[in-house]
Each structure stands twice: as structure tokens, then as C-alpha cells.
Design an enzyme around this catalytic site. Structure first.
Site, PDB file in Angstrom:
ATOM      1  N   TRP A   1       0.830  -1.218   0.000  1.00  0.00           N
ATOM      2  CA  TRP A   1       0.000   0.000   0.000  1.00  0.00           C
ATOM      3  C   TRP A   1       0.855   1.255   0.000  1.00  0.00           C
ATOM      4  O   TRP A   1       0.499   2.256  -0.632  1.00  0.00           O
ATOM      5  CB  TRP A   1      -0.999  -0.017   1.159  1.00  0.00           C
ATOM      6  CG  TRP A   1      -1.939  -1.178   1.051  1.00  0.00           C
ATOM      7  CD1 TRP A   1      -2.070  -2.212   1.921  1.00  0.00           C
ATOM      8  CD2 TRP A   1      -2.850  -1.453  -0.026  1.00  0.00           C
ATOM      9  NE1 TRP A   1      -3.007  -3.108   1.455  1.00  0.00           N
ATOM     10  CE2 TRP A   1      -3.500  -2.664   0.274  1.00  0.00           C
ATOM     11  CE3 TRP A   1      -3.178  -0.797  -1.214  1.00  0.00           C
ATOM     12  CZ2 TRP A   1      -4.454  -3.228  -0.567  1.00  0.00           C
ATOM     13  CZ3 TRP A   1      -4.131  -1.364  -2.056  1.00  0.00           C
ATOM     14  CH2 TRP A   1      -4.756  -2.558  -1.726  1.00  0.00           C
TER      15      TRP A   1
ATOM     16  N   ASP B   1      -1.825   6.938   5.760  1.00  0.00           N
ATOM     17  CA  ASP B   1      -2.918   6.010   5.453  1.00  0.00           C
ATOM     18  C   ASP B   1      -3.196   5.256   6.748  1.00  0.00           C
ATOM     19  O   ASP B   1      -2.314   4.558   7.259  1.00  0.00           O
ATOM     20  CB  ASP B   1      -2.423   5.073   4.336  1.00  0.00           C
ATOM     21  CG  ASP B   1      -3.437   4.016   3.935  1.00  0.00           C
ATOM     22  OD1 ASP B   1      -4.466   3.871   4.613  1.00  0.00           O
ATOM     23  OD2 ASP B   1      -3.162   3.315   2.931  1.00  0.00           O
TER      24      ASP B   1
ATOM     25  N   LYS C   1     -12.974  -1.382   7.291  1.00  0.00           N
ATOM     26  CA  LYS C   1     -12.338  -2.213   8.327  1.00  0.00           C
ATOM     27  C   LYS C   1     -12.943  -1.848   9.686  1.00  0.00           C
ATOM     28  O   LYS C   1     -13.876  -2.498  10.124  1.00  0.00           O
ATOM     29  CB  LYS C   1     -10.837  -2.055   8.276  1.00  0.00           C
ATOM     30  CG  LYS C   1     -10.299  -2.476   6.883  1.00  0.00           C
ATOM     31  CD  LYS C   1      -8.897  -2.034   6.662  1.00  0.00           C
ATOM     32  CE  LYS C   1      -8.518  -1.984   5.203  1.00  0.00           C
ATOM     33  NZ  LYS C   1      -8.613  -3.232   4.463  1.00  0.00           N
TER      34      LYS C   1
HETATM   35  N1  PMP Z   1      -4.329   1.100   2.294  1.00  0.00           N
HETATM   36  C1  PMP Z   1      -4.384   0.089   3.172  1.00  0.00           C
HETATM   37  C2  PMP Z   1      -3.500   0.128   4.384  1.00  0.00           C
HETATM   38  C3  PMP Z   1      -5.254  -0.984   2.937  1.00  0.00           C
HETATM   39  O1  PMP Z   1      -5.312  -1.997   3.799  1.00  0.00           O
HETATM   40  C4  PMP Z   1      -6.065  -0.984   1.782  1.00  0.00           C
HETATM   41  C5  PMP Z   1      -7.048  -2.082   1.474  1.00  0.00           C
HETATM   42  N2  PMP Z   1      -6.984  -3.220   2.158  1.00  0.00           N
HETATM   43  C6  PMP Z   1      -5.950   0.082   0.896  1.00  0.00           C
HETATM   44  C7  PMP Z   1      -5.095   1.120   1.188  1.00  0.00           C
HETATM   45  C8  PMP Z   1      -6.785   0.158  -0.350  1.00  0.00           C
HETATM   46  O2  PMP Z   1      -8.028   0.571   0.069  1.00  0.00           O
HETATM   47  P1  PMP Z   1      -9.272   0.756  -0.899  1.00  0.00           P
HETATM   48  O3  PMP Z   1      -9.642  -0.592  -1.387  1.00  0.00           O
HETATM   49  O4  PMP Z   1     -10.275   1.387   0.010  1.00  0.00           O
HETATM   50  O5  PMP Z   1      -8.865   1.676  -2.008  1.00  0.00           O
END
Ligand code: PMP
Length: 367
Positions: free
Chosen positions: A106, A174, A198
């Protein structure tokens, strides 16, 4: 029958919240309508969005000089919106700089997207050890547009044990997989963002917490829907907001308050994670690949200690399957890293952890 759901997201929500939403499905707050049917500009919806924001501000102790935005596009859209809003420049102007710390997928995705709008430096990475730790002593370069970290790394199961000092450079994080999991000093950050699916509510809503002075910096060519100033100016209602998601977030925040708030949840989350990590330390078969100081409270990854690769693979394939048959679902690791992962967000009860440990004991006794 409800299962124990260890999914990394979308993930378990408090049963009480689901029951409340079910009871109000066709008639919310005596309006004779479902929240899904309400005009977002109506007096019926106004208290729902304002209440959700107020509750989030209370739960996270968000200072008054921060705005709370309820947007769409997931955390992934923030990988683009953050650089667009605080690092991108007018056409022809010299590009700004951003520093990222590479703690896994991520963080990398956020950096890749930001590189389209500014010059990205990766100041530290834990790639050398499969992202099993959080780099120490990271430094911000003065003059950078921002410094980005992924506070909790959902896939590998690490969490920053400290907040980097970035001086006047805005710290951006994030917090998708750790929002509301324990107290966090919002005033240390310029921008925080999280997909809701989450600890907050259903997929489809993204929460952005942005400091006032960082709003209004987007270059003129930025599309309207991607500008923080437009969303902030319209109270997250420039266009139709994700009404249902915001409603559920409000209910989740009521539940958080009933649990004693984020402080109390932090204590429970430490207990829950502590039970699993100490079991993993004593287990003959299972092991945590993460360094002790960098362990996540929310996503607990583990593998089999088995040396023989074929047998290891067979064990790691069998475990989530057998666990699911016993009512413990979604325990397979992320498709990119394999192994196993138990995501134990706020709504996972202590009983779920006990059931998982009991199942792991039984599983390994048969090996
Ligand atoms: N950042 C983190 C830390 C995540 O865990 C996730 C998804 N599991 C994301 C970003 C991507 O999120 P989204 O699917 O809401 O775009």
C-alpha cells in the site's frame, strides 16, 4: 449462524450495529424511509452526516483546525488526491518533492501514484526483510510537500511503533486498517485518510481528516471532484455523498462510545493481539514473521515453521480451509504473500480470538 470473520476488509462489524441498521432498514428515525432512499439534501439526512462527523471528532479528539470529509473512491483514490491537493503545481512550475517510506504494497501504491504529480524519494524501505519491520530513524527533507507513511500495513501485519518527527513538513498517513484501534494524536499529522471497510463501516466511504492550511492548494487544473477545498466548502456534499456508509459509520461510532471509546478499545485490542502473539511464540508449528517491535494490533500474520517447502505449503493451504469449516473464516494470507492472517478489528470479540487459538492448538496437535 454468525461465523468468526477474520477478513482484512470488508470485515466484521458489531452485531449490534447490523441489528440496528436492519431494524431501521425501511423506516429510519421515524421518517418512513430507509436511509438509502433519503435525499441527501433533506432535513432527514442532515443530522445523520452531522452526527457521524461529531462522533468521529469526539472519538479521535480531532482538533478544530481539521476538516472531516466523507468521500468515495477508497483509500486508493487518496493515493492520488493527497499529492494532487498538496504537492502538484501549476503547469510549467518546478515540481515539488515528497518523501515516502516503503513498508509494503500500500505504501508503494501511494508512492507510485504520487510520482505522477511530484518527485518522490523513498527514504527508507523494509523490503530487505520482506517488510517484516518498520524502519527506524527516518528523516524528512525540509521543503518537501509532505512525508508519507502507512501507519498499519494490512498485508504483512506491521504497525509503526513511533511517529516520525517531520518538523514543518506535513506528515500524511494512510490509517485504513488502524483507525479507531487505539488513541492517535491527530495534531501530529497534516492529513489522515482511511477506507471505511475495516474499523468504520461498509466499503464505499472514505474518511479524510485534513488540516485547514492544507486545503486550497490544488493547482487550477485539478478536477473539481478531486479537490479538498470543494468538498470541504460543501460539507462533503458537492455531489451525492455515500449516504448509507455515513449512516453506518455513525452507528459504529455510537458502538465505539458504548465500549468506552478509543482508549478502552486500545486496551482490549492489546489484550486480543497479545493473546495471539503469545500463542504464536509458544507454538511448535506456527510463527509470526514480524519483528516484535513492529507488530500490528489489527492484522496478525503467521506461517508454518515447517522446513520442507511442499509440506509447509500443504499445511498453509489446509489451515484456512479447515478453520472455515469450523466457523473461523477468511484466515488465508494476502494473495501476494501467502501464509495466514487473522485480522482482528475492533468488532472481533475476545471469544473469537479464544476460538481461533483453540482451533490452532487442535490443528497443530494433529500434525
Ligand atoms: N491502504 C491500506 C493500508 C489498505 O489496507 C487498503 C485495502 N486493504 C488500501 C489502502 C486500499 O483501500 P481501498 O480498497 O479502500 O482503495
Amino acid at each position: 449462524m454468525r461465523v468468526y470473520n477474520f477478513s482484512s476488509g470488508p470485515s466484521v462489524l458489531p452485531l449490534k450495529v447490523l441489528e440496528k441498521a436492519a431494524a431501521a432498514m425501511t423506516d429510519a428515525n421515524n421518517t418512513g424511509q430507509s436511509v438509502m432512499e433519503m435525499s441527501h439534501r433533506s432535513g432527514d439526512f442532515k443530522p445523520i452526516i452531522e452526527g457521524a462527523e461529531k462522533s468521529l471528532r469526539e472519538a479521535m479528539k480531532i482538533p478544530d483546525n481539521y476538516r472531516v470529509l466523507f468521500l468515495q473512491g477508497g483509500a486508493s483514490l487518496q493515493f492520488s488526491m493527497v499529492p494532487l491537493n498538496i504537492a502538484a503545481v501549476e503547469t510549467g512550475a518546478p515540481r515539488k518533492k515528497i518523501t515516502f517510506i516503503d513498508t509494503g504494497v500500500w505504501a508503494q501504491k501511494a508512492a507510485e501514484e504520487a510520482a505522477k504529480f511530484a518527485d518522490v524519494t523513498v527514504a527508507a524501505s523494509s523490503k530487505d526483510k520482506n517488510y517484516s519491520y518498520i524502519p527506524q530513524n527516518v528523516k524528512a527533507s525540509s521543503g518537501d510537500a509532505y512525508f508519507h507513511i502507512t501507519l498499519n500495513n494490512t498485508i504483512v501485519g506491521t504497525k509503526w511503533p513511533y511517529l516520525p518527527e517531520t518538523g514543518t513538513v506535513p506528515l500524511v498517513s494512510d490509517i485504513s486498517s488502524c483507525i479507531l484501534s487505539e488513541p492517535l494524536d491527530v495534531s501530529k499529522f497534516g492529513i489522515l485518510y482511511a477506507g471505511a471497510q475495516k474499523n468504520l463501516g461498509p466499503a464505499g466511504t472514505t474518511v479524510v481528516i485534513v488540516r485547514d492550511d492544507l486545503i486550497g492548494r490544488a493547482p487550477s487544473w485539478t478536477p473539481a471532484l478531486l479537490r479538498y477545498d470543494i468538498h470541504a466548502g460543501e460539507g462533503s456534499m458537492y455531489n451525492t455523498p455515500p449516504c448509507w456508509g455515513i449512516y453506518i459509520i455513525g452507528l459504529v461510532l455510537d458502538w465505539v462510545k458504548e465500549q468506552g471509546g478509543v482508549e478502552a478499545l486500545g486496551v482490549i485490542n492489546r489484550q486480543k493481539a497479545g493473546m495471539l502473539y503469545s500463542y504464536l511464540e509458544s507454538s511448535k508449528n506456527f510463527v509470526s514473521p514480524v519483528e516484535k517491535t513492529s507488530r500490528s494490533l489489527m492484522n496478525i500474520t503467521f506461517t508454518s515453521r515447517e522446513k520442507d517447502p511442499e509440506r509447509k505449503k500443504a499445511i498453509e493451504t489446509a489451515f484456512p480451509k479447515e478453520a472455515a469449516a469450523a466457523g473461523l473464516v477468511n484466515l488465508a494470507g494476502h494473495r501476494l504473500v501467502g501464509g495466514m492472517r487473522a485480522s482482528i478489528y475492533n468488532a472481533m470479540p475476545v471469544e473469537g480470538i479464544k476460538a481461533l487459538i483453540a482451533f490452532m492448538e487442535k490443528f497443530e496437535s494433529k500434525l
